[in-house]
Design a protein around this motif. Structure first.
Motif, PDB file in Angstrom:
ATOM      1  N   PHE A   1       0.916  -1.133  -0.002  1.00 35.08           N
ATOM      2  CA  PHE A   1       0.066  -0.049  -0.052  1.00 35.08           C
ATOM      3  C   PHE A   1       0.648   1.153   0.001  1.00 35.08           C
ATOM      4  O   PHE A   1       0.539   2.141  -0.867  1.00 35.08           O
ATOM      5  CB  PHE A   1      -1.070   0.093   1.299  1.00 35.08           C
ATOM      6  N   LEU A   2       1.957   1.357   0.854  1.00 36.98           N
ATOM      7  CA  LEU A   2       2.795   2.411   1.016  1.00 36.98           C
ATOM      8  C   LEU A   2       3.835   2.800  -0.446  1.00 36.98           C
ATOM      9  O   LEU A   2       3.681   3.801  -0.796  1.00 36.98           O
ATOM     10  CB  LEU A   2       3.782   2.395   1.942  1.00 36.98           C
ATOM     11  N   HIS A   3       3.917   1.487  -0.936  1.00 36.47           N
ATOM     12  CA  HIS A   3       4.783   1.530  -2.400  1.00 36.47           C
ATOM     13  C   HIS A   3       3.795   2.110  -3.417  1.00 36.47           C
ATOM     14  O   HIS A   3       4.014   3.171  -4.212  1.00 36.47           O
ATOM     15  CB  HIS A   3       5.115   0.200  -2.908  1.00 36.47           C
ATOM     16  N   VAL A   4       2.606   1.518  -3.682  1.00 38.73           N
ATOM     17  CA  VAL A   4       1.758   2.203  -4.684  1.00 38.73           C
ATOM     18  C   VAL A   4       1.109   3.279  -4.350  1.00 38.73           C
ATOM     19  O   VAL A   4       1.135   4.509  -5.106  1.00 38.73           O
ATOM     20  CB  VAL A   4       0.387   1.253  -4.501  1.00 38.73           C
ATOM     21  N   GLY A   5       0.670   3.771  -2.893  1.00 36.86           N
ATOM     22  CA  GLY A   5       0.173   5.112  -2.627  1.00 36.86           C
ATOM     23  C   GLY A   5       1.597   6.207  -2.942  1.00 36.86           C
ATOM     24  O   GLY A   5       1.205   7.321  -3.438  1.00 36.86           O
ATOM     25  N   GLY A   6       2.700   5.656  -2.531  1.00 36.98           N
ATOM     26  CA  GLY A   6       3.890   6.826  -2.734  1.00 36.98           C
ATOM     27  C   GLY A   6       4.054   7.016  -4.086  1.00 36.98           C
ATOM     28  O   GLY A   6       4.411   8.353  -4.786  1.00 36.98           O
ATOM     29  N   GLY A   7       4.108   5.905  -5.170  1.00 39.75           N
ATOM     30  CA  GLY A   7       4.153   6.038  -6.546  1.00 39.75           C
ATOM     31  C   GLY A   7       3.168   6.951  -7.051  1.00 39.75           C
ATOM     32  O   GLY A   7       3.484   7.808  -7.887  1.00 39.75           O
ATOM     33  N   ILE A   8       1.965   6.770  -6.866  1.00 45.84           N
ATOM     34  CA  ILE A   8       0.738   7.515  -7.278  1.00 45.84           C
ATOM     35  C   ILE A   8       1.014   9.128  -7.006  1.00 45.84           C
ATOM     36  O   ILE A   8       0.987   9.890  -7.675  1.00 45.84           O
ATOM     37  CB  ILE A   8      -0.630   7.157  -7.030  1.00 45.84           C
ATOM     38  N   ALA A   9       1.476   9.280  -5.707  1.00 40.22           N
ATOM     39  CA  ALA A   9       1.630  10.886  -5.241  1.00 40.22           C
ATOM     40  C   ALA A   9       2.887  11.417  -6.003  1.00 40.22           C
ATOM     41  O   ALA A   9       2.805  12.542  -6.481  1.00 40.22           O
ATOM     42  CB  ALA A   9       1.764  10.852  -3.730  1.00 40.22           C
ATOM     43  N   ALA A  10       3.552  10.604  -6.386  1.00 41.37           N
ATOM     44  CA  ALA A  10       5.112  10.901  -6.947  1.00 41.37           C
ATOM     45  C   ALA A  10       4.639  11.520  -8.359  1.00 41.37           C
ATOM     46  O   ALA A  10       5.145  12.135  -9.066  1.00 41.37           O
ATOM     47  CB  ALA A  10       6.029   9.897  -7.005  1.00 41.37           C
ATOM     48  N   PHE A  11       3.938  10.473  -9.009  1.00 35.26           N
ATOM     49  CA  PHE A  11       3.579  10.668 -10.433  1.00 35.26           C
ATOM     50  C   PHE A  11       2.668  12.034 -10.657  1.00 35.26           C
ATOM     51  O   PHE A  11       2.631  12.675 -11.627  1.00 35.26           O
ATOM     52  CB  PHE A  11       2.560   9.515 -11.176  1.00 35.26           C
ATOM     53  N   ILE A  12       1.767  12.339  -9.560  1.00 35.07           N
ATOM     54  CA  ILE A  12       0.889  13.602  -9.646  1.00 35.07           C
ATOM     55  C   ILE A  12       1.758  14.784  -9.749  1.00 35.07           C
ATOM     56  O   ILE A  12       1.580  15.826 -10.190  1.00 35.07           O
ATOM     57  CB  ILE A  12       0.030  13.534  -8.680  1.00 35.07           C
ATOM     58  N   ALA A  13       2.948  14.534  -8.661  1.00 28.92           N
ATOM     59  CA  ALA A  13       3.906  15.629  -8.453  1.00 28.92           C
ATOM     60  C   ALA A  13       4.647  15.793  -9.694  1.00 28.92           C
ATOM     61  O   ALA A  13       5.171  16.798 -10.239  1.00 28.92           O
ATOM     62  CB  ALA A  13       4.609  15.275  -7.290  1.00 28.92           C
ATOM     63  N   ILE A  14       4.879  14.725 -10.473  1.00 35.21           N
ATOM     64  CA  ILE A  14       5.613  14.909 -11.889  1.00 35.21           C
ATOM     65  C   ILE A  14       4.892  15.636 -12.675  1.00 35.21           C
ATOM     66  O   ILE A  14       5.348  16.545 -13.577  1.00 35.21           O
ATOM     67  CB  ILE A  14       6.183  13.559 -12.443  1.00 35.21           C
ATOM     68  N   LEU A  15       3.485  15.307 -12.913  1.00 34.89           N
ATOM     69  CA  LEU A  15       2.532  16.150 -13.896  1.00 34.89           C
ATOM     70  C   LEU A  15       2.632  17.378 -13.541  1.00 34.89           C
ATOM     71  O   LEU A  15       2.661  18.335 -14.323  1.00 34.89           O
ATOM     72  CB  LEU A  15       1.158  15.681 -13.623  1.00 34.89           C
ATOM     73  N   ILE A  16       2.637  17.696 -12.173  1.00 35.90           N
ATOM     74  CA  ILE A  16       2.488  19.283 -12.032  1.00 35.90           C
ATOM     75  C   ILE A  16       4.007  19.914 -12.186  1.00 35.90           C
ATOM     76  O   ILE A  16       4.237  21.102 -12.787  1.00 35.90           O
ATOM     77  CB  ILE A  16       2.439  19.602 -10.348  1.00 35.90           C
ATOM     78  N   GLN A  17       5.112  19.305 -12.098  1.00 37.25           N
ATOM     79  CA  GLN A  17       6.407  19.718 -12.208  1.00 37.25           C
ATOM     80  C   GLN A  17       6.761  20.049 -13.757  1.00 37.25           C
ATOM     81  O   GLN A  17       7.348  21.027 -14.146  1.00 37.25           O
ATOM     82  CB  GLN A  17       7.431  18.720 -11.906  1.00 37.25           C
ATOM     83  N   PHE A  18       6.047  19.330 -14.638  1.00 36.63           N
ATOM     84  CA  PHE A  18       6.136  19.482 -16.098  1.00 36.63           C
ATOM     85  C   PHE A  18       5.355  20.336 -16.649  1.00 36.63           C
ATOM     86  O   PHE A  18       5.309  20.549 -17.910  1.00 36.63           O
ATOM     87  CB  PHE A  18       6.096  18.189 -16.859  1.00 36.63           C
TER      88      PHE A  18
END
Length: 217
Positions: free
Chosen positions: A57-74
């Motif tokens: 759960f931590l791996h998947v949740g952290g990955g989803i949050a990181a991907f959302i942050a990537i979208l904002i960064q770009f």
């Protein structure tokens, strides 16, 4: 203009939705294989046997949050019109990415174990996790060093791009698998289940129930 490129944005959003299925109880059941919903290669059985639900759960949740942050960064418009959001999404990416990668290391001993009758991990997958994790932490740490201690923003952006590229490796890995390997493997397994074991294809999962055979081991 200024929006994330479709080549990056759309696959990331689809992958986030796809990954979130792991929070559904049905994704953890062992009775039948449901295309798309069920983890591949009976991986949920290996996770359950190792009692690593929390790390998944931590791996998947952290990955989803990181991907959302990537979208904002770009997103160029957000970067110029809302610099505070760009900064905070960068911090969110570092924290969420560290959580994602660190929890993946805790799942290292279950990597590829679903397709093995004894739930033994695959050495190649373990080495891949080690190399990718080291590369992500190294590139991210170097990017932070450049902006915090040297104030070199160009170098910081370059190394953060490297970091985000490494973070998205699982996305491209799964796209290749889904488009090329998974359909071929599914049809072959279902055919073997019907012709050799007498099992209906909807019960075949990634191997016939009650048997120890696997296609890739």
């Amino acid at each position: 203009a200024g929006q994330p490129q479709p080549l990056l944005g759309e696959p990331l959003l689809v992958f986030c939705v796809f990954a979130a299925r792991i929070f559904l109880p049905y994704a953890w059941q062992n009775e039948e294989f449901v295309p798309v919903l069920s983890p591949l290669y009976r991986q949920q059985e290996a996770w359950a046997a190792a009692h690593v639900h929390l790390w998944v759960f931590l791996h998947v949740g952290g990955g989803i949050a990181a991907f959302i942050a990537i979208l904002i960064q770009f997103d160029a418009s957000l970067r110029h019109n809302s610099p505070w959001l760009h900064r905070w999404s960068g911090r969110m990416y570092v924290v969420a990415g560290a959580l994602c990668v660190a929890s993946l290391l805790m799942l290292r001993n279950t990597s590829g174990a679903g397709s093995d009758p004894a739930h033994e991990p695959e050495l190649v997958m373990q080495l891949f996790i080690d190399v990718a994790s080291l590369a992500w932490f190294s590139s991210t740490a170097y990017a932070l060093y450049q902006v915090v201690f040297r104030r070199d923003f160009d170098c910081h952006r370059r190394w953060m791009t490297y970091s985000m590229s490494i973070m998205t490796v699982p996305l491209w890995q799964r796209l290749i698998s889904v488009m090329l390997l998974t359909p071929a493997g599914t049809y072959l397994r279902c055919g073997i289940a019907v012709l050799w074991f007498g099992e209906p294809p909807w019960s075949a999962r990634w191997g016939a129930p009650g048997s120890t055979w696997t296609l890739f081991t």
